[in-house]
Design a protein around this motif. Sequence first.
Motif, PDB file in Angstrom:
ATOM      1  N   ASP A  92      24.133  39.066 -33.515  1.00 51.03           N
ATOM      2  CA  ASP A  92      22.716  38.780 -33.705  1.00 51.03           C
ATOM      3  C   ASP A  92      22.594  37.355 -34.216  1.00 51.03           C
ATOM      4  O   ASP A  92      23.296  36.952 -35.149  1.00 51.03           O
ATOM      5  CB  ASP A  92      22.111  39.771 -34.710  1.00 51.03           C
ATOM      6  N   THR A  93      21.702  36.579 -33.613  1.00 54.51           N
ATOM      7  CA  THR A  93      21.573  35.166 -33.998  1.00 54.51           C
ATOM      8  C   THR A  93      21.140  34.992 -35.436  1.00 54.51           C
ATOM      9  O   THR A  93      21.366  33.936 -36.030  1.00 54.51           O
ATOM     10  CB  THR A  93      20.562  34.456 -33.087  1.00 54.51           C
ATOM     11  N   LEU A  94      20.488  36.013 -36.017  1.00 50.81           N
ATOM     12  CA  LEU A  94      20.037  35.926 -37.414  1.00 50.81           C
ATOM     13  C   LEU A  94      20.816  36.881 -38.313  1.00 50.81           C
ATOM     14  O   LEU A  94      20.342  37.260 -39.383  1.00 50.81           O
ATOM     15  CB  LEU A  94      18.535  36.224 -37.500  1.00 50.81           C
ATOM     16  N   GLN A  95      22.000  37.285 -37.865  1.00 52.88           N
ATOM     17  CA  GLN A  95      22.918  38.127 -38.650  1.00 52.88           C
ATOM     18  C   GLN A  95      22.271  39.436 -39.118  1.00 52.88           C
ATOM     19  O   GLN A  95      22.468  39.886 -40.246  1.00 52.88           O
ATOM     20  CB  GLN A  95      23.479  37.354 -39.863  1.00 52.88           C
ATOM     21  N   ARG A  96      21.490  40.058 -38.239  1.00 57.66           N
ATOM     22  CA  ARG A  96      20.861  41.329 -38.560  1.00 57.66           C
ATOM     23  C   ARG A  96      21.730  42.490 -38.078  1.00 57.66           C
ATOM     24  O   ARG A  96      22.552  42.325 -37.180  1.00 57.66           O
ATOM     25  CB  ARG A  96      19.474  41.433 -37.914  1.00 57.66           C
ATOM     26  N   THR A  97      21.499  43.645 -38.653  1.00 57.47           N
ATOM     27  CA  THR A  97      22.155  44.872 -38.225  1.00 57.47           C
ATOM     28  C   THR A  97      21.117  45.810 -37.625  1.00 57.47           C
ATOM     29  O   THR A  97      20.073  46.063 -38.250  1.00 57.47           O
ATOM     30  CB  THR A  97      22.870  45.562 -39.392  1.00 57.47           C
ATOM     31  N   TRP A  98      21.386  46.321 -36.421  1.00 56.96           N
ATOM     32  CA  TRP A  98      20.522  47.279 -35.743  1.00 56.96           C
ATOM     33  C   TRP A  98      21.291  48.588 -35.603  1.00 56.96           C
ATOM     34  O   TRP A  98      22.430  48.590 -35.151  1.00 56.96           O
ATOM     35  CB  TRP A  98      20.117  46.766 -34.360  1.00 56.96           C
ATOM     36  N   ILE A  99      20.683  49.688 -35.998  1.00 57.04           N
ATOM     37  CA  ILE A  99      21.384  50.971 -35.964  1.00 57.04           C
ATOM     38  C   ILE A  99      20.851  51.827 -34.815  1.00 57.04           C
ATOM     39  O   ILE A  99      19.709  51.660 -34.378  1.00 57.04           O
ATOM     40  CB  ILE A  99      21.245  51.713 -37.312  1.00 57.04           C
ATOM     41  N   PRO A 100      21.649  52.783 -34.325  1.00 58.34           N
ATOM     42  CA  PRO A 100      21.201  53.649 -33.235  1.00 58.34           C
ATOM     43  C   PRO A 100      20.039  54.542 -33.670  1.00 58.34           C
ATOM     44  O   PRO A 100      19.832  54.801 -34.856  1.00 58.34           O
ATOM     45  CB  PRO A 100      22.450  54.483 -32.907  1.00 58.34           C
ATOM     46  N   ASP A 101      19.302  55.034 -32.683  1.00 51.47           N
ATOM     47  CA  ASP A 101      18.067  55.765 -32.974  1.00 51.47           C
ATOM     48  C   ASP A 101      18.222  57.282 -32.965  1.00 51.47           C
ATOM     49  O   ASP A 101      17.290  57.999 -33.342  1.00 51.47           O
ATOM     50  CB  ASP A 101      16.993  55.401 -31.945  1.00 51.47           C
ATOM     51  N   GLN A 102      19.372  57.808 -32.566  1.00 52.33           N
ATOM     52  CA  GLN A 102      19.477  59.241 -32.321  1.00 52.33           C
ATOM     53  C   GLN A 102      19.086  60.093 -33.521  1.00 52.33           C
ATOM     54  O   GLN A 102      18.431  61.130 -33.379  1.00 52.33           O
ATOM     55  CB  GLN A 102      20.903  59.615 -31.870  1.00 52.33           C
ATOM     56  N   ARG A 103      19.487  59.693 -34.696  1.00 47.13           N
ATOM     57  CA  ARG A 103      19.242  60.545 -35.864  1.00 47.13           C
ATOM     58  C   ARG A 103      17.776  60.595 -36.261  1.00 47.13           C
ATOM     59  O   ARG A 103      17.373  61.440 -37.059  1.00 47.13           O
ATOM     60  CB  ARG A 103      20.079  60.084 -37.056  1.00 47.13           C
ATOM     61  N   PHE A 104      16.967  59.684 -35.725  1.00 47.04           N
ATOM     62  CA  PHE A 104      15.552  59.675 -36.063  1.00 47.04           C
ATOM     63  C   PHE A 104      14.697  60.473 -35.073  1.00 47.04           C
ATOM     64  O   PHE A 104      13.523  60.712 -35.326  1.00 47.04           O
ATOM     65  CB  PHE A 104      15.034  58.233 -36.111  1.00 47.04           C
ATOM     66  N   LEU A 105      15.267  60.856 -33.945  1.00 46.46           N
ATOM     67  CA  LEU A 105      14.500  61.564 -32.924  1.00 46.46           C
ATOM     68  C   LEU A 105      14.083  62.942 -33.411  1.00 46.46           C
ATOM     69  O   LEU A 105      14.897  63.709 -33.936  1.00 46.46           O
ATOM     70  CB  LEU A 105      15.332  61.700 -31.651  1.00 46.46           C
ATOM     71  N   LEU A 106      12.809  63.243 -33.218  1.00 48.77           N
ATOM     72  CA  LEU A 106      12.308  64.550 -33.637  1.00 48.77           C
ATOM     73  C   LEU A 106      12.790  65.635 -32.687  1.00 48.77           C
ATOM     74  O   LEU A 106      13.168  66.727 -33.104  1.00 48.77           O
ATOM     75  CB  LEU A 106      10.773  64.521 -33.684  1.00 48.77           C
ATOM     76  N   GLU A 107      12.779  65.356 -31.386  1.00 49.85           N
ATOM     77  CA  GLU A 107      13.294  66.275 -30.368  1.00 49.85           C
ATOM     78  C   GLU A 107      14.199  65.463 -29.443  1.00 49.85           C
ATOM     79  O   GLU A 107      13.726  64.811 -28.506  1.00 49.85           O
ATOM     80  CB  GLU A 107      12.146  66.924 -29.585  1.00 49.85           C
ATOM     81  N   ALA A 108      15.499  65.533 -29.693  1.00 54.43           N
ATOM     82  CA  ALA A 108      16.438  64.667 -28.982  1.00 54.43           C
ATOM     83  C   ALA A 108      16.458  64.918 -27.484  1.00 54.43           C
ATOM     84  O   ALA A 108      16.691  63.998 -26.687  1.00 54.43           O
ATOM     85  CB  ALA A 108      17.844  64.856 -29.554  1.00 54.43           C
ATOM     86  N   ASP A 109      16.209  66.165 -27.054  1.00 51.56           N
ATOM     87  CA  ASP A 109      16.303  66.464 -25.626  1.00 51.56           C
ATOM     88  C   ASP A 109      15.108  65.946 -24.837  1.00 51.56           C
ATOM     89  O   ASP A 109      15.087  66.053 -23.599  1.00 51.56           O
ATOM     90  CB  ASP A 109      16.455  67.978 -25.406  1.00 51.56           C
ATOM     91  N   LEU A 110      14.107  65.355 -25.517  1.00 47.23           N
ATOM     92  CA  LEU A 110      12.960  64.801 -24.806  1.00 47.23           C
ATOM     93  C   LEU A 110      13.195  63.349 -24.387  1.00 47.23           C
ATOM     94  O   LEU A 110      12.337  62.758 -23.732  1.00 47.23           O
ATOM     95  CB  LEU A 110      11.699  64.874 -25.688  1.00 47.23           C
ATOM     96  N   ALA A 111      14.325  62.781 -24.767  1.00 43.76           N
ATOM     97  CA  ALA A 111      14.589  61.372 -24.474  1.00 43.76           C
ATOM     98  C   ALA A 111      15.891  61.220 -23.695  1.00 43.76           C
ATOM     99  O   ALA A 111      16.844  61.985 -23.879  1.00 43.76           O
ATOM    100  CB  ALA A 111      14.653  60.560 -25.760  1.00 43.76           C
ATOM    101  N   THR A 112      15.918  60.217 -22.824  1.00 45.36           N
ATOM    102  CA  THR A 112      17.148  59.793 -22.168  1.00 45.36           C
ATOM    103  C   THR A 112      17.287  58.290 -22.356  1.00 45.36           C
ATOM    104  O   THR A 112      16.312  57.608 -22.709  1.00 45.36           O
ATOM    105  CB  THR A 112      17.136  60.115 -20.666  1.00 45.36           C
TER     106      THR A 112
END
Length: 837
Positions: free
Chosen positions: A225-245
């Motif tokens: 990241d050009t500004l030394q940021r950290t981005w984390i995956p989104d899976q654990r925040f999904l309310l219904e994981a099977d609704l997303a691909t």
Amino acid sequence: MTYWRNIGFFLCVLSIFPLVCFSATFVPVDNYLIDCGASATTTVGRRNFTADSLSKDLLSTQEDILATNPLTSSSSSDDSPLYQTARIFRGSSKYTFPIKQKGRHWIRLYFFPFTYEKYNLSAANFTVATQDHVLFSSSNMQKDPVMKEYSVNVTSDNLVITFAPSGNSTAFVNAIEVVSVPDDLIVNDFSVLDPSLSLSELVTQALETVWRVNMGGPTVTPVNDTLQRTWIPDQRFLLEADLATYVSNIGAVRYEKGGSTTENTAPATVYGTLAQMNSSFDPRSNFNVTWNFDVSPGFQYLVRFHFCDLISKSLNVLYFDVYVDSKMAAADVDLSLHGNNVLGVPYHKNLVTPLAVSNKLRVSIGPSDLSKDFPNAILNGLEIMKMNNSMGSLITGAGPVAISSGSSSKSIGMIVGVIVGVVAAVVLAGVFFVLCMRRRKLARQRKSKTWVPLSINDGTTSHTMGSKYSNGTTLSAASNYEYRVPFLAVQEATNNFDESWVIGIGGFGKVYKGELSDGTKVAVKRGNPRSQQGLAEFRTEIEMLSQFRHRHLVSLIGYCDERNEMILIYEYMEKGTLKSHLYGSGLPSLSWKERLEICIGSARGLHYLHTGYAKAVIHRDVKSANILLDEKLMAKVADFGLSKAGPEIDQTHVSTAVKGSFGYLDPEYFRRQQLTEKSDVYSFGVVLFEVLCARPVIDPTLPREMVNLAEWAMKWQKKGQLEQIIDQTLAGKIRPDSLRKFGETAEKCLADYGVDRPSMGDVLWNLEYALQLQEAVVQGDPEENSTNMIGELSPQINNFSQDASASNAQFEGTSLDDLSGVSMSRVFSQLVKSEGR
């Protein structure tokens, strides 16, 4: 063979050269990377963190306590070497960073509370603040290593970060970053979730990164990241994981040259992955993909959405809606409109939320009715940043709650959510009922009409109490302080809010000088009618000032809530604020007697607030800017927008969110969020030193030991050399005993614990005594104040009459603790000791 290998390498370099040139790493002008407590430089990724023991010019602390983690860090992150050492502070300590380029900067603080010798850092109790903002409280401390990231707008030549332990506790930090940020990262380009919400600008806001999420992709580390940021995956925040691909196509990302969204906004590894509806190409699909995030109630949030269309085969076919907490954040989004008719161009959108009332914030995407293909919606990345409150603070009493995963936990979460929602609704209904009954009871108890705080509505009308001005009659002083004032009358009084009539600008809004039809001068404070914070202050101001009448409290003449306006009309104070007479405005210097009399008048007003009603009222924003002076320099306390009713008889305090002004804020109230009258006493003690020294309470341009007036003055007071720092215009004009008594009074007001501070009645007593000592004429020794002959002091103080609302009882029947309207001159003749109280 070698020839063709070289040709191939050359062509490869040429193919990636434009991308390399376009995505060159941002080079910060200010780039302080400090490994606290270390003895040598620590390399993390491609960055070198300098040991603070090698940069002692940055640190001001009472003693060097360098701690080494006895165990290997449990952190698996790339920055784990930074958690191996720490700097421990037993007293207030500061890092001062010279700023070469003013503007937005990252402040990153690293914490890992390990145990070192006798120091259990898990029990450390402290706060971290800059000159303008409170950033961190250890009440939110986690046991695991954590990096807290803040984005602040630095406007001074130095950024001072202060670590302040509470009581006998300690503070600590493992590492610090202070790094410049591109100017275009935070600009005033945003929308609001609630149409009634108003926010003038983002650029001055301090922000705390709460979540930074990469939808559909892996963790993005600072190296990528050009500004030394950290981005984390989104899976654990999904309310219904099977609704997303998920879709990944990083090569399809095309940053637009000269566009507002650049690789500094978010890297291609974020824009090159996305989450979309798992609709299975079914044209009947109709659902939302929802992410659930923990937040802290009581704050507004900047939500930044990152979009990049990686899936469409042609333009203008993908339309979708975006929601925050079930409210429409963006309707019928067509990303083709933001890429000059080119697919794969990144786009970001800023949204500001209202004050959060829940500890959850939901973000959803769903199909739009305009979709020309099968229903779909996408999201590539998301940032949620807490915005500072009106106090400039980013801290809260509640820490984040971990999110569980798995279907069973989701079901439990949904059940708990329903239960909490029902309970909250019942509680709110009960509170509303109790408030209504209490208001009716108070109304029956009062003998005369009082102010009715009215809700701001979305129309141009509001309820009235039967004002004789409701038909638009011109306002006059005969209004008897009882009625709403029509907007037309306020316009006439202020010459249609003539900008040349502005006499001040505050957090609530502009203040205009006005004149009523009978010639009475008034001050008209016009607030922002769409500000949620302003509405609360508007109501509080009306409620408080309708209850109290005192010669040392500014009187409210009228208010107007027509046309979505919030306007307060006060008596006009000819000489303005006490602050303007002390420094910064070029006005003539006040004499010591004038300053004492102003302090005495202010103390009378505050003492009346604390004792003049059935329940104490705590001002919460005592400062020199809220002490106004009339044409005779008589002081009156003003601005009751933050005031709050004090504790019940059987209580010791009121638990409430911290509010006040930086530099004047009671540290005990700040630490414990427990409010008492003694919080006003502390703030008034700061005002006393401000009056004596005639300088700002916080001045970052001064040497570090002088920045905070209260700390600086207390050091000299404890040395017994307060005369060394007084306003130079007062040099040689203050009698030693008067200065001594004044300094002792201020010192007692600034005691660390409220129980050790005097009441405002005691403060008033001692200030009156200091004035007596200044005006004393002692036989046989005109130069030195003999404090053993107090009976011979000639009473020369102003004999303020007792307020009309107070008892008419003679002085002999007046308690010494109720002196809001009694002259002290008759009291001092009864004293035989010079110490007073």
